[in-house]
Design a protein around this motif. Structure first.
Motif, short mmCIF file in Angstrom:
data_model
loop_
_atom_site.label_atom_id
_atom_site.label_comp_id
_atom_site.label_asym_id
_atom_site.label_seq_id
_atom_site.Cartn_x
_atom_site.Cartn_y
_atom_site.Cartn_z
N LEU A 1 0.91 -1.12 0.00
CA LEU A 1 0.07 -0.10 0.13
C LEU A 1 1.17 1.10 0.10
O LEU A 1 1.83 1.20 0.98
CB LEU A 1 -0.98 -0.07 1.72
CG LEU A 1 -2.00 0.41 1.09
CD1 LEU A 1 -2.70 1.07 0.16
CD2 LEU A 1 -2.91 1.89 3.04
N PRO A 2 0.58 2.24 -0.99
CA PRO A 2 1.21 3.45 -0.90
C PRO A 2 0.38 4.17 -0.88
O PRO A 2 -0.55 4.03 -1.07
CB PRO A 2 2.01 3.39 -2.21
CG PRO A 2 0.42 3.01 -2.88
CD PRO A 2 0.56 1.69 -2.73
N SER A 3 0.36 4.44 0.64
CA SER A 3 -0.27 5.87 1.67
C SER A 3 -0.59 7.25 0.92
O SER A 3 1.01 7.79 -0.03
CB SER A 3 -0.40 5.44 3.29
OG SER A 3 1.38 6.80 3.57
N ARG A 4 -0.70 8.02 1.27
CA ARG A 4 -1.25 9.04 0.99
C ARG A 4 -0.28 10.29 0.94
O ARG A 4 0.16 11.13 0.26
CB ARG A 4 -2.72 10.22 0.57
CG ARG A 4 -3.45 8.59 0.69
CD ARG A 4 -4.76 9.77 0.20
NE ARG A 4 -6.06 8.49 0.00
CZ ARG A 4 -7.21 8.15 0.30
NH1 ARG A 4 -7.45 7.62 1.96
NH2 ARG A 4 -7.98 7.26 0.26
N ASP A 5 0.39 10.02 2.06
CA ASP A 5 1.86 10.64 2.54
C ASP A 5 3.20 10.24 2.07
O ASP A 5 4.67 11.05 2.45
CB ASP A 5 1.93 10.47 4.24
CG ASP A 5 1.52 9.99 4.41
OD1 ASP A 5 1.98 9.22 3.93
OD2 ASP A 5 1.73 9.00 5.82
N GLY A 6 2.57 9.50 0.33
CA GLY A 6 4.43 9.31 0.12
C GLY A 6 4.43 7.90 0.95
O GLY A 6 5.71 7.42 0.61
N LYS A 7 4.53 7.51 1.75
CA LYS A 7 5.13 6.10 2.27
C LYS A 7 4.89 4.81 1.91
O LYS A 7 3.54 4.93 1.27
CB LYS A 7 4.71 5.87 4.11
CG LYS A 7 5.25 7.26 4.08
CD LYS A 7 4.87 7.36 6.48
CE LYS A 7 5.42 8.16 6.93
NZ LYS A 7 4.60 9.28 7.13
N LEU A 8 4.95 3.67 1.21
CA LEU A 8 5.10 2.48 1.35
C LEU A 8 5.06 1.81 2.62
O LEU A 8 6.55 1.15 3.55
CB LEU A 8 5.89 2.47 0.23
CG LEU A 8 5.82 0.66 -0.53
CD1 LEU A 8 4.78 1.19 -1.43
CD2 LEU A 8 7.03 0.12 -1.22
N TRP A 9 3.69 1.04 3.01
CA TRP A 9 3.72 -0.29 3.30
C TRP A 9 3.57 -1.63 2.54
O TRP A 9 3.07 -1.76 1.94
CB TRP A 9 2.43 0.41 4.13
CG TRP A 9 2.06 1.10 5.28
CD1 TRP A 9 2.07 2.54 4.31
CD2 TRP A 9 2.99 2.07 6.07
NE1 TRP A 9 1.49 3.95 4.98
CE2 TRP A 9 2.45 2.92 6.59
CE3 TRP A 9 2.96 1.05 7.26
CZ2 TRP A 9 2.98 3.88 7.72
CZ3 TRP A 9 3.00 1.65 8.54
CH2 TRP A 9 3.26 2.95 8.41
N VAL A 10 4.20 -2.40 3.48
CA VAL A 10 4.86 -4.24 2.65
C VAL A 10 4.58 -4.66 4.11
O VAL A 10 4.89 -4.73 5.17
CB VAL A 10 5.50 -3.82 2.54
CG1 VAL A 10 5.88 -5.13 1.80
CG2 VAL A 10 6.87 -2.94 1.69
N GLY A 11 3.08 -5.60 3.67
CA GLY A 11 2.91 -6.23 3.98
C GLY A 11 3.34 -8.13 4.28
O GLY A 11 3.29 -8.25 2.70
#
Length: 284
Positions: A88-98
């Motif tokens: 998931l690329p969040s709207r604040d520019g971060k990338l989250w990886v599960g």
């Protein structure tokens, strides 16, 4: 009745207008991809394409791949190498990886990852380290579905979470998360279908008992995907028992299942993904 288009995606693509001269560029292990089974794809705020595979996370810049895996002794490498199925690329520019062993936040400046793991004696930690899904709602809240419980990120400082659907000693998987146009959060769990509303610090949860009991009669079955159309119908795909339309205003449910006698029906009861496009069509 809204036009519903069903796609059967196996090893290639169905092109509806065959007269167009369409070509595809293949990206595989020979081109630098870490593994050929791609489980998740996303694009980050910088334009990089990320691929989660059965072994390794891949960052693609249109020419080359960079591969991220877990490296022994490096606690800033990816927390787990296998089955990267939630990005998931969040709207604040971060990338989250599960991953099956932890949620990861990518640190672009240092090209490494923060590990977010379950801690047994910390009620503010994520409820389980096996990550099934990641979702961001309209209020920019980050939700994480795990092998035991739903988690709302309340602070990135120390990665503090609020837990839902969690009880120690009991397992409740959360497979999919979706917010509808009424700001209700819909959840696929191992118990079945729920929706949830948080207002004025109060949480209201509704369980769809009849639908869930039918869902659980099939072996290894759960809701896999949600989509809302322009007429405010919630479409619900399942792993084994077909497609469902839930009218949000009345919460009545209609089920569509595969039949070899119905040539205009859905092509399979195994629904993996549903997307509603801008023209009002559903792609299944």
């Amino acid at each position: 009745m809204k036009l519903v288009i069903t796609l059967l995606l196996l090893l290639g693509f169905f092109i509806s207008r065959a007269q167009n001269n369409v070509t595809f560029k293949h990206l595989n292990v020979e081109n630098g991809l870490s593994q050929s089974s791609v489980l998740a794809i996303t694009q980050d705020s910088k334009g990089f394409i990320w691929f989660g595979t059965r072994f390794g996370l891949n960052k693609y810049d249109s020419r080359d791949f960079k591969i991220y895996v877990n490296e022994k002794g490096d606690n800033k490498s990816l927390s787990h190498s296998e089955y990267i199925s939630a990005l998931l690329p969040s709207r604040d520019g971060k990338l989250w990886v599960g991953t099956p062993s932890g949620l990861n936040k990518y640190n672009e400046a240092t090209d490494n990852f923060d590990h977010i793991l379950y801690r047994e004696n910390d009620q503010n930690s994520i409820s389980n380290s096996k990550i099934n899904c990641i979702y961001q709602d309209r209020k920019n809240r980050l939700w994480v579905g795990t092998a035991n419980g739903l988690n709302l990120l309340v602070s990135e400082k120390g990665y503090r979470f609020k837990r839902f659907f969690y009880k120690k000693g009991e397992i409740q998987q959360v497979y999919a998360i979706f917010e509808d146009s009424n700001n209700k959060i819909w959840l696929s769990t191992s118990r079945g279908l729920f929706n949830m509303v948080i207002e004025n610090r109060q949480t209201k949860i509704k369980y769809f008992k009849d639908f869930s009991e039918q869902l659980n009669k099939a072996l290894d079955n759960h809701v896999t995907t949600f989509a809302e159309d322009g007429e405010h119908n919630l479409w619900i795909g399942t792993k084994q028992t077909g497609l469902n339309k839930l009218v949000l205003k009345t919460e009545t449910i209609t089920t569509y299942t595969y039949s070899s006698l119905n040539l205009s029906g859905i092509s399979s009861n195994n629904i993996r993904k549903i997307i509603a496009d801008r023209e009002g069509k559903l792609w299944i």
